[in-house]
Design a protein around this motif. Sequence first.
Motif, mmCIF file in Angstrom:
data_model
loop_
_atom_site.group_PDB
_atom_site.id
_atom_site.type_symbol
_atom_site.label_atom_id
_atom_site.label_comp_id
_atom_site.label_asym_id
_atom_site.label_seq_id
_atom_site.Cartn_x
_atom_site.Cartn_y
_atom_site.Cartn_z
ATOM 1 N N ALA A 92 0.946 -1.217 -0.097
ATOM 2 C CA ALA A 92 0.023 -0.004 -0.176
ATOM 3 C C ALA A 92 0.957 1.218 0.077
ATOM 4 O O ALA A 92 0.382 2.159 -0.822
ATOM 5 C CB ALA A 92 -1.011 0.036 1.453
ATOM 6 N N GLY A 93 1.895 1.445 0.816
ATOM 7 C CA GLY A 93 2.786 2.361 0.741
ATOM 8 C C GLY A 93 3.624 2.442 -0.790
ATOM 9 O O GLY A 93 3.500 3.903 -0.897
ATOM 10 N N ASP A 94 3.938 1.397 -1.154
ATOM 11 C CA ASP A 94 4.839 1.668 -2.338
ATOM 12 C C ASP A 94 3.958 2.379 -3.576
ATOM 13 O O ASP A 94 4.091 3.239 -3.997
ATOM 14 C CB ASP A 94 5.186 0.290 -2.933
ATOM 15 C CG ASP A 94 6.401 -0.251 -2.093
ATOM 16 O OD1 ASP A 94 6.885 0.664 -1.316
ATOM 17 O OD2 ASP A 94 6.469 -1.277 -2.129
ATOM 18 N N CYS A 150 10.255 5.133 -3.872
ATOM 19 C CA CYS A 150 9.765 4.341 -2.755
ATOM 20 C C CYS A 150 10.700 3.066 -2.551
ATOM 21 O O CYS A 150 11.109 2.478 -3.653
ATOM 22 C CB CYS A 150 8.378 4.201 -2.409
ATOM 23 S SG CYS A 150 7.838 3.745 -0.797
ATOM 24 N N GLY A 151 10.859 2.573 -1.187
ATOM 25 C CA GLY A 151 11.486 1.085 -1.323
ATOM 26 C C GLY A 151 12.790 1.240 -1.257
ATOM 27 O O GLY A 151 13.297 2.279 -1.511
ATOM 28 N N PRO A 152 13.495 0.221 -1.036
ATOM 29 C CA PRO A 152 15.091 -0.128 -0.688
ATOM 30 C C PRO A 152 15.644 -0.075 -2.192
ATOM 31 O O PRO A 152 15.041 -0.700 -3.086
ATOM 32 C CB PRO A 152 15.200 -1.402 -0.009
ATOM 33 C CG PRO A 152 14.114 -2.106 -0.333
ATOM 34 C CD PRO A 152 12.870 -1.050 -0.558
ATOM 35 N N LEU A 153 16.739 0.538 -2.417
ATOM 36 C CA LEU A 153 17.601 0.598 -3.590
ATOM 37 C C LEU A 153 18.443 -0.846 -3.385
ATOM 38 O O LEU A 153 19.444 -0.489 -2.814
ATOM 39 C CB LEU A 153 18.140 1.754 -3.818
ATOM 40 C CG LEU A 153 17.341 2.901 -4.282
ATOM 41 C CD1 LEU A 153 18.303 4.051 -4.701
ATOM 42 C CD2 LEU A 153 16.383 2.665 -5.308
ATOM 43 N N HIS A 154 18.248 -1.752 -3.927
ATOM 44 C CA HIS A 154 19.170 -2.868 -3.901
ATOM 45 C C HIS A 154 18.593 -4.139 -4.675
ATOM 46 O O HIS A 154 17.688 -4.133 -5.073
ATOM 47 C CB HIS A 154 19.110 -3.538 -2.523
ATOM 48 C CG HIS A 154 17.938 -4.510 -2.186
ATOM 49 N ND1 HIS A 154 18.173 -5.758 -1.833
ATOM 50 C CD2 HIS A 154 16.602 -3.860 -1.777
ATOM 51 C CE1 HIS A 154 16.996 -6.121 -1.771
ATOM 52 N NE2 HIS A 154 16.132 -5.101 -1.322
ATOM 53 N N GLY A 155 19.340 -5.166 -4.965
ATOM 54 C CA GLY A 155 18.907 -6.251 -5.776
ATOM 55 C C GLY A 155 19.189 -6.201 -7.435
ATOM 56 O O GLY A 155 19.156 -5.168 -8.014
ATOM 57 N N PRO A 156 19.017 -7.341 -8.037
ATOM 58 C CA PRO A 156 19.135 -7.467 -9.240
ATOM 59 C C PRO A 156 18.173 -6.806 -10.182
ATOM 60 O O PRO A 156 18.368 -6.285 -11.391
ATOM 61 C CB PRO A 156 19.067 -8.876 -9.718
ATOM 62 C CG PRO A 156 18.420 -9.716 -8.483
ATOM 63 C CD PRO A 156 18.905 -8.747 -7.247
ATOM 64 N N GLN A 157 17.023 -6.769 -9.637
ATOM 65 C CA GLN A 157 15.770 -6.038 -10.385
ATOM 66 C C GLN A 157 16.098 -4.635 -10.550
ATOM 67 O O GLN A 157 15.956 -4.088 -11.736
ATOM 68 C CB GLN A 157 14.559 -6.328 -9.774
ATOM 69 C CG GLN A 157 14.195 -7.859 -9.902
ATOM 70 C CD GLN A 157 12.580 -8.135 -9.336
ATOM 71 O OE1 GLN A 157 11.716 -8.441 -10.052
ATOM 72 N NE2 GLN A 157 12.400 -8.087 -7.989
#
Length: 285
Positions: free
Chosen positions: A18-20, A68-75
């Motif tokens: 919901a927040g995203d 929004c959200g964390p900046l990390h990962g392959p996507q």
Amino acid sequence: MRVLLTGWASFLHGEATAGDVLSLRATGAALTEAGIDHRVAWSPGFRPGALHLSDALPEDYTHVVFACGPLHGPQVRALHERYAGCCRIAVGVSVPDAGDPAVTGFHRVLPRDDGGTAELDLSLGAAVSPTPVLGVILAPRQPEYGSAGRHDDVHEALTGWLAGLDCARVPLDTRLAHRDWQRCATPDQFTAAVSKMDVVVTTRLHGLVLGLKAGVPVLAVDPVAGGGKVTAQGKALGWPVVAAEDAGDPAVLDERLKWCRPAPVPPPAHPPSLAAVVAELVGQP
């Protein structure tokens, strides 16, 4: 200038919280107010009929905004690769590792938190619409009704109908437990929870009774063919109950929900109860 607005709700293997989604809404509203053309990319698992990243051609956009959200990962890193020719901006994001390529791939990062920054989350700026809250109380299988029990079919039809409504669905359980945080420990707690609902949707007798006791209109469905205890209690209360045979008809459920929603219902009158009769009998010499 044309912006592709993205976030974790855009990824095939991401998630739409919901927040995203509210953060994407707030960012989109800001772009619209500034007169900037933009489109939002959604995960096909979340919105199958919308624009997806696979359909958003890099040459059609000048900018990619990640909200929004964390900046990390392959996507996130793949986003940089696919849209290498676009100006890439991250806003309202968490930065757990400033050296992560998922972070450094952006031309500009406006964090909500990065170990030293603490900014308000984007979702606070998003508009939200008034939405009805439906408490859902489903009965377990009741073997005492034998082959007349239609619980599986009724619940499949009822929950399928609920999934298509624009409403907030709150699962509730009349079963009490002291060590399970997901359940109420006392009937007072349960009644308090029910009283916050706009409508109760239930196939349980006590979902009907306690909903009305709390002053909340109840869409009651009897899961027993021919009528069981929910129907009988509805008659005792003077409250309509949808028959098991009609539970698969969305038009019937829509009409009953419309009937339930206009105004709160006063609690039913309290005639002498069976409990009082038992107490009277026990008190006799």
